[in-house]
Design a protein around this motif. Structure first.
Motif, PDB file in Angstrom:
ATOM      1  N   ASN A 286       0.823  -1.206   0.000  1.00  0.00           N
ATOM      2  CA  ASN A 286       0.000   0.000   0.000  1.00  0.00           C
ATOM      3  C   ASN A 286       0.858   1.259   0.000  1.00  0.00           C
ATOM      4  OD1 ASN A 286      -2.705  -1.017  -0.021  1.00  0.00           O
ATOM      5  ND2 ASN A 286      -2.418  -1.689   2.090  1.00  0.00           N
ATOM      6  N   GLU A 290       0.631   4.064  -2.943  1.00  0.00           N
ATOM      7  CA  GLU A 290       0.260   5.445  -2.666  1.00  0.00           C
ATOM      8  C   GLU A 290       1.374   6.417  -3.029  1.00  0.00           C
ATOM      9  OE1 GLU A 290      -2.755   3.917   0.802  1.00  0.00           O
ATOM     10  OE2 GLU A 290      -0.824   4.793   1.377  1.00  0.00           O
ATOM     11  N   HIS A 314      -8.357  -1.462   3.017  1.00  0.00           N
ATOM     12  CA  HIS A 314      -7.410  -0.393   3.354  1.00  0.00           C
ATOM     13  C   HIS A 314      -7.825   0.920   2.711  1.00  0.00           C
ATOM     14  CE1 HIS A 314      -3.640   1.793   3.888  1.00  0.00           C
ATOM     15  NE2 HIS A 314      -3.713   2.088   2.597  1.00  0.00           N
ATOM     16  N   ARG A 315      -8.120   0.883   1.434  1.00  0.00           N
ATOM     17  CA  ARG A 315      -8.434   2.126   0.734  1.00  0.00           C
ATOM     18  C   ARG A 315      -9.776   2.706   1.158  1.00  0.00           C
ATOM     19  NH1 ARG A 315      -6.247   0.754  -5.421  1.00  0.00           N
ATOM     20  NH2 ARG A 315      -4.014   0.878  -4.875  1.00  0.00           N
ATOM     21  N   SER A 318      -8.879   4.754   4.075  1.00  0.00           N
ATOM     22  CA  SER A 318      -7.781   5.705   3.925  1.00  0.00           C
ATOM     23  C   SER A 318      -8.265   7.077   3.448  1.00  0.00           C
ATOM     24  CB  SER A 318      -6.752   5.156   2.931  1.00  0.00           C
ATOM     25  OG  SER A 318      -5.765   6.133   2.643  1.00  0.00           O
TER      26      SER A 318
END
Length: 372
Positions: A286, A290, A314-315, A318
């Motif tokens: 990740n 990013e 996760h995204r 985030s």
């Protein structure tokens, strides 16, 4: 309070060699060998999730752990000799729960999930064994020789991923190990050292040590190191621009980017991201994804479509990403060019989500990579 007074004795058969040894080193003539431990672990004083029994070989770690936690000690599991590892998990578990647990302990490689246990690497077997132990033992799990069969890079990243999973699931883990280098990564609530007869509560958990990444722009040939671990097919488009994250100069993760020259809204799109199994579970994939997104967002909109459950989770949390399409099955979508049609086709029939990078841009870094 867990208190243990333990004595282990074994007979000494005084053969000629034994008597010679006694003479060489001035040992007293004995008929029995005896070891004794008095252990006091105040584990009922406060709540905890992770404990570590650590010390050199021969100090009594395993003997003490087996006596204290005998019903929770994990030995080797029986794995299907020919079937995939996912078929070794309890029948009551659904496939989403199994894959989520495997990902959470740092084994986030769908192609690897389809292999039998015996063909996996030592590092992969270590993480799979941990996932199954957490699945089958609902409360306390005790693992002897924790991280002993893997190299120290895998030991550190694996310890961190496993610790996060144990705490998230509200379980308890006692790791028994001769390696002190995992302490800051496992971040245990208590440590017992039999060699010193020393027990300590750790009052505050510390953040795990930082991991330094060196990110380099590489030729497409670097994909050969990563291709078999990607959850889609192993192809890489010839127009992709590729980046690799190095940890202590070892390749750890890979990201490739594609450009879409739309006449009104040109954009960049993440084409492939994969982290090698030895480095999974601590956010390296990740972080690379990013960072690369922050380079290209200096120029145009940067998007990504992923079907990997861990990356979607996760995204979705985030602040660097905005979900533009919730997880769904893509039935039909027209591409702008032939190569886009090929990429879109790979998403048909799978549950995927779409994201746009909205985090800060790194203009100076983009210039140093020659992107501006």
């Amino acid at each position: 309070m867990s208190r243990l007074d333990l004595i282990r004795e074994s007979p000494i058969i005084r053969t000629p060699r034994v008597m010679q040894l006694e003479g060489m080193f001035g040992l007293a003539a004995e008929t029995r060998s005896r070891e004794q431990w008095s252990v006091e672990l105040p584990l009922s004083e406060r709540p905890w999730n992770i404990g570590l029994i650590v010390g050199p070989s021969g100090c009594g770690k395993t003997t003490i752990a087996r006596e204290l936690f005998q019903d929770h000690f994990v030995d080797d599991f029986d794995w299907p000799s020919e079937k995939c590892i996912i078929d070794g998990f309890p029948q009551k578990m659904g496939i989403k729960e199994i894959t989520s647990l495997l990902s959470s302990v740092g084994f986030s490689s769908p192609p690897g999930w389809l292999r039998p246990y015996h063909v996996l690497s030592n590092g992969e077997q270590f993480r799979v064994k941990m996932a199954r132990a957490l699945a089958e033992l609902s409360e306390l799990v005790v693992i002897d020789e924790f991280t002993s069969v893997v190299d120290r890079t895998i030991a550190r990243t694996g310890s961190c991923a496993i610790a996060k999973t144990v705490r998230r699931r509200g379980q308890q883990l006692v790791a028994v190990s001769c390696h002190y280098d995992i302490i800051d990564w496992l971040n245990p609530d208590w440590i017992y050292q039999p060699a010193l007869d020393d027990f300590q509560w750790r009052c505050e958990r510390q953040p795990r040590p930082s991991i330094s990444l060196r990110i380099v722009n590489v030729h497409r040939d670097a994909w050969h190191l990563f291709r078999k671990h990607h959850y889609l097919d192993a192809s890489l488009h010839q127009a992709a621009n590729c980046f690799v994250a190095l940890v202590e100069e070892q390749p750890a993760a890979f990201t490739a980017v594609m450009y879409f020259p739309h006449p009104k809204s040109p954009s960049y799109r993440e084409h492939r991201t994969v982290c090698l199994p030895d480095f999974q579970g601590v956010g390296i994939g990740n972080a690379l994804s990013e960072y690369v997104a922050s380079l290209y967002s200096c120029k145009h909109r940067y998007t990504s479509v992923t079907g990997h459950p861990a990356m979607i989770r996760h995204r979705a949390r985030s602040p660097l990403w905005k979900m533009t399409r919730k997880p769904s099955t893509v039935q039909r979508q027209a591409g702008f060019e032939k190569h886009r049609k090929q990429i879109v086709a790979s998403s048909r029939g799978r549950l995927t989500a779409s994201f746009q990078y909205i985090g800060p841009s790194r203009q100076r870094d983009a210039q140093s990579f020659g992107l501006l």
